[in-house]
Design a protein around this motif. Structure first.
Motif, PDB file in Angstrom:
ATOM      1  N   GLY A   1       2.919   7.090  -7.593  1.00  0.00           N
ATOM      2  CA  GLY A   1       2.019   6.516  -6.606  1.00  0.00           C
ATOM      3  C   GLY A   1       1.981   5.011  -6.766  1.00  0.00           C
ATOM      4  N   ILE A   2       2.142   4.288  -5.654  1.00  0.00           N
ATOM      5  CA  ILE A   2       2.179   2.822  -5.683  1.00  0.00           C
ATOM      6  C   ILE A   2       1.176   2.297  -4.657  1.00  0.00           C
ATOM      7  CG2 ILE A   2       3.621   0.763  -5.483  1.00  0.00           C
ATOM      8  CD1 ILE A   2       6.062   2.640  -5.841  1.00  0.00           C
ATOM      9  N   PRO A   3       0.057   1.721  -5.096  1.00  0.00           N
ATOM     10  CA  PRO A   3      -0.892   1.137  -4.142  1.00  0.00           C
ATOM     11  C   PRO A   3      -0.438  -0.262  -3.716  1.00  0.00           C
ATOM     12  CG  PRO A   3      -1.734   0.932  -6.377  1.00  0.00           C
ATOM     13  CD  PRO A   3      -0.418   1.655  -6.484  1.00  0.00           C
ATOM     14  N   LEU A   4      -0.697  -0.582  -2.468  1.00  0.00           N
ATOM     15  CA  LEU A   4      -0.370  -1.907  -1.937  1.00  0.00           C
ATOM     16  C   LEU A   4      -1.574  -2.454  -1.186  1.00  0.00           C
ATOM     17  CD1 LEU A   4       3.182  -1.236  -0.420  1.00  0.00           C
ATOM     18  CD2 LEU A   4       2.686  -2.362  -2.594  1.00  0.00           C
ATOM     19  N   LYS A   5      -1.699  -3.770  -1.205  1.00  0.00           N
ATOM     20  CA  LYS A   5      -2.769  -4.423  -0.456  1.00  0.00           C
ATOM     21  C   LYS A   5      -2.160  -5.575   0.331  1.00  0.00           C
ATOM     22  CE  LYS A   5      -7.585  -5.819  -1.029  1.00  0.00           C
ATOM     23  NZ  LYS A   5      -8.102  -4.620  -0.346  1.00  0.00           N
ATOM     24  N   LEU A   6      -2.325  -5.519   1.655  1.00  0.00           N
ATOM     25  CA  LEU A   6      -1.853  -6.584   2.522  1.00  0.00           C
ATOM     26  C   LEU A   6      -3.061  -7.151   3.255  1.00  0.00           C
ATOM     27  CD1 LEU A   6       1.390  -4.951   4.022  1.00  0.00           C
ATOM     28  CD2 LEU A   6       1.209  -6.587   2.127  1.00  0.00           C
ATOM     29  N   GLY A   7      -3.469  -8.342   2.842  1.00  0.00           N
ATOM     30  CA  GLY A   7      -4.690  -8.905   3.380  1.00  0.00           C
ATOM     31  C   GLY A   7      -5.861  -8.039   2.970  1.00  0.00           C
TER      32      GLY A   7
ATOM     33  N   ASP B   1      -5.527  -1.592   2.849  1.00  0.00           N
ATOM     34  CA  ASP B   1      -5.053  -0.843   1.694  1.00  0.00           C
ATOM     35  C   ASP B   1      -4.003   0.185   2.130  1.00  0.00           C
ATOM     36  OD1 ASP B   1      -6.822  -2.164   0.004  1.00  0.00           O
ATOM     37  OD2 ASP B   1      -8.417  -0.690   0.370  1.00  0.00           O
ATOM     38  N   PHE B   2      -2.906   0.210   1.377  1.00  0.00           N
ATOM     39  CA  PHE B   2      -1.820   1.147   1.638  1.00  0.00           C
ATOM     40  C   PHE B   2      -1.500   1.905   0.350  1.00  0.00           C
ATOM     41  CE2 PHE B   2      -1.425  -2.308   4.631  1.00  0.00           C
ATOM     42  CZ  PHE B   2      -1.090  -1.693   5.831  1.00  0.00           C
ATOM     43  N   LEU B   3      -0.886   3.052   0.506  1.00  0.00           N
ATOM     44  CA  LEU B   3      -0.457   3.844  -0.644  1.00  0.00           C
ATOM     45  C   LEU B   3       0.896   4.480  -0.335  1.00  0.00           C
ATOM     46  CD1 LEU B   3      -1.083   5.048  -3.459  1.00  0.00           C
ATOM     47  CD2 LEU B   3      -2.155   6.983  -2.283  1.00  0.00           C
TER      48      LEU B   3
ATOM     49  N   THR C   1       8.479  11.174   0.360  1.00  0.00           N
ATOM     50  CA  THR C   1       7.573  10.039   0.171  1.00  0.00           C
ATOM     51  C   THR C   1       6.623   9.940   1.350  1.00  0.00           C
ATOM     52  OG1 THR C   1       9.313   8.817  -1.009  1.00  0.00           O
ATOM     53  CG2 THR C   1       7.430   7.550  -0.238  1.00  0.00           C
ATOM     54  N   GLN C   2       5.356   9.680   1.051  1.00  0.00           N
ATOM     55  CA  GLN C   2       4.359   9.415   2.086  1.00  0.00           C
ATOM     56  C   GLN C   2       4.017   7.924   2.087  1.00  0.00           C
ATOM     57  OE1 GLN C   2       1.015  12.056   1.446  1.00  0.00           O
ATOM     58  NE2 GLN C   2       2.166  13.864   2.127  1.00  0.00           N
ATOM     59  N   TRP C   3       4.040   7.332   3.271  1.00  0.00           N
ATOM     60  CA  TRP C   3       3.704   5.920   3.470  1.00  0.00           C
ATOM     61  C   TRP C   3       2.409   5.905   4.286  1.00  0.00           C
ATOM     62  CZ3 TRP C   3       7.532   2.222   1.859  1.00  0.00           C
ATOM     63  CH2 TRP C   3       8.732   2.798   1.438  1.00  0.00           C
ATOM     64  N   LYS C   4       1.291   5.461   3.669  1.00  0.00           N
ATOM     65  CA  LYS C   4      -0.020   5.684   4.271  1.00  0.00           C
ATOM     66  C   LYS C   4      -0.870   4.423   4.294  1.00  0.00           C
ATOM     67  CE  LYS C   4      -0.504   8.803   1.146  1.00  0.00           C
ATOM     68  NZ  LYS C   4      -0.864   9.907   0.249  1.00  0.00           N
ATOM     69  N   TRP C   5      -1.634   4.300   5.362  1.00  0.00           N
ATOM     70  CA  TRP C   5      -2.630   3.229   5.522  1.00  0.00           C
ATOM     71  C   TRP C   5      -4.009   3.860   5.498  1.00  0.00           C
ATOM     72  CZ3 TRP C   5      -4.962   2.308  10.741  1.00  0.00           C
ATOM     73  CH2 TRP C   5      -5.922   1.280  10.699  1.00  0.00           C
TER      74      TRP C   5
ATOM     75  N   ARG D   1     -11.909   7.918   2.779  1.00  0.00           N
ATOM     76  CA  ARG D   1     -10.468   7.830   2.552  1.00  0.00           C
ATOM     77  C   ARG D   1      -9.750   8.702   3.584  1.00  0.00           C
ATOM     78  NH1 ARG D   1      -9.134   9.487  -3.203  1.00  0.00           N
ATOM     79  NH2 ARG D   1     -10.878  10.922  -2.853  1.00  0.00           N
ATOM     80  N   LEU D   2      -9.481   8.093   4.696  1.00  0.00           N
ATOM     81  CA  LEU D   2      -8.747   8.741   5.781  1.00  0.00           C
ATOM     82  C   LEU D   2      -7.458   7.960   5.977  1.00  0.00           C
ATOM     83  CD1 LEU D   2      -8.478  10.717   8.183  1.00  0.00           C
ATOM     84  CD2 LEU D   2      -9.742   9.017   9.552  1.00  0.00           C
ATOM     85  N   TYR D   3      -6.342   8.598   5.634  1.00  0.00           N
ATOM     86  CA  TYR D   3      -5.043   7.933   5.690  1.00  0.00           C
ATOM     87  C   TYR D   3      -4.263   8.400   6.916  1.00  0.00           C
ATOM     88  CZ  TYR D   3      -5.617   6.348   0.852  1.00  0.00           C
ATOM     89  OH  TYR D   3      -6.063   5.744  -0.298  1.00  0.00           O
ATOM     90  N   VAL D   4      -3.553   7.466   7.516  1.00  0.00           N
ATOM     91  CA  VAL D   4      -2.590   7.795   8.568  1.00  0.00           C
ATOM     92  C   VAL D   4      -1.269   7.136   8.201  1.00  0.00           C
ATOM     93  CG1 VAL D   4      -4.310   8.085  10.370  1.00  0.00           C
ATOM     94  CG2 VAL D   4      -3.313   5.829   9.977  1.00  0.00           C
TER      95      VAL D   4
END
Length: 239
Positions: A159-165, A168-170, A192-196, A207-210
């Motif tokens: 799992g890799i969390p990302l923050k752009l501005g 939050d992404f995962l 792999t799941q790419w989620k915002w 925590r609702l990801y799309v």
């Protein structure tokens, strides 16, 4: 003997889990997926899936389980599940089993089940500390398979969390690789799941990801040249 080894490992893991009344933390989620370009399904290449997941950190290990309910699998509507208890040797012995990126060593077990089959996997796992990763683990199993020859499986979970501005992404997923045997090919499934996290715009704790799920599956189910490469739309809610 292989089944005995699995049962021994499973009993150890279950005993460790049972000795701790409440998880240190736990998470339950439901995911809806819709995609196409699936291989070896019943009517067409489109499929909808509902996935129910539970994961927990325990005093003497961890536990992960999920169930997939699909609407268009090989024999129609099907349910597939996995349950994976792991026993932390570091927690049991009271020793820090750390070396380089290795944070802990665990007894790893998995029960895979579906329509008319049960597979039992047992082996060893390691938790890894990798920069920028929220978590990473590698499990090496011997698989006692129900309907095909036994084989070996390597599983990498991450799992890799990302923050752009302020967003939050995962990025999370798994890579399964299993060996070839007399009656099936070597198999590789990298999903792999790419989620915002859209939920934070509803409330700070929602925590609702799309996003999307990308699956690359070579020799699906061990069948030569049954290769799958698909992207599915994803909605995931954590309770």
């Amino acid at each position: 003997m292989k089944l005995t080894q699995f049962l021994t490992a499973a009993v150890l893991a279950t005993t460790a889990i049972g000795t701790h009344a409440a998880p240190i933390w736990q998470d339950f989620s439901i995911t809806g997926l819709y995609g196409s370009n699936y291989e070896l399904i019943a009517r067409e290449d489109k499929q909808s899936t509902a996935t129910f997941e539970y994961t927990a950190k325990l005093k003497y290990g961890d536990f992960f389980a999920f169930a997939d309910r699909t609407d268009n699998d090989v024999s129609g509507k099907e349910t597939y599940f996995e349950a994976s208890p792991r026993l932390s040797l570091g927690a049991v012995t009271g020793q820090k089993l750390e070396l380089g990126p290795i944070k802990d060593v665990l007894v790893a077990t998995t029960w895979e089940g579906g329509e008319g089959f049960n597979n039992y996997l047992y082996g060893v796992g390691v938790d890894l500390a990798i920069p920028y990763f929220q978590y990473a683990q590698v499990n090496l199993y011997r698989a006692n398979n129900d309907s095909i020859d036994d084989d070996y499986q390597l599983t990498f979970v991450y799992g890799i969390p990302l923050k752009l501005g302020s967003e939050d992404f995962l990025i999370d997923g798994f890579l399964d690789w299993s060996t070839s045997e007399d009656d099936h090919e070597s198999e590789r499934n990298w999903t792999t799941q790419w989620k915002w996290n859209a939920g934070k715009h509803i409330s700070p704790d929602t925590r609702l990801y799309v996003g999307i799920e990308h699956s690359v599956w070579t020799n699906k189910y061990g069948i030569k040249n049954a290769d799958e490469n698909n992207v599915s739309a994803l909605v995931k809610y954590h309770f």
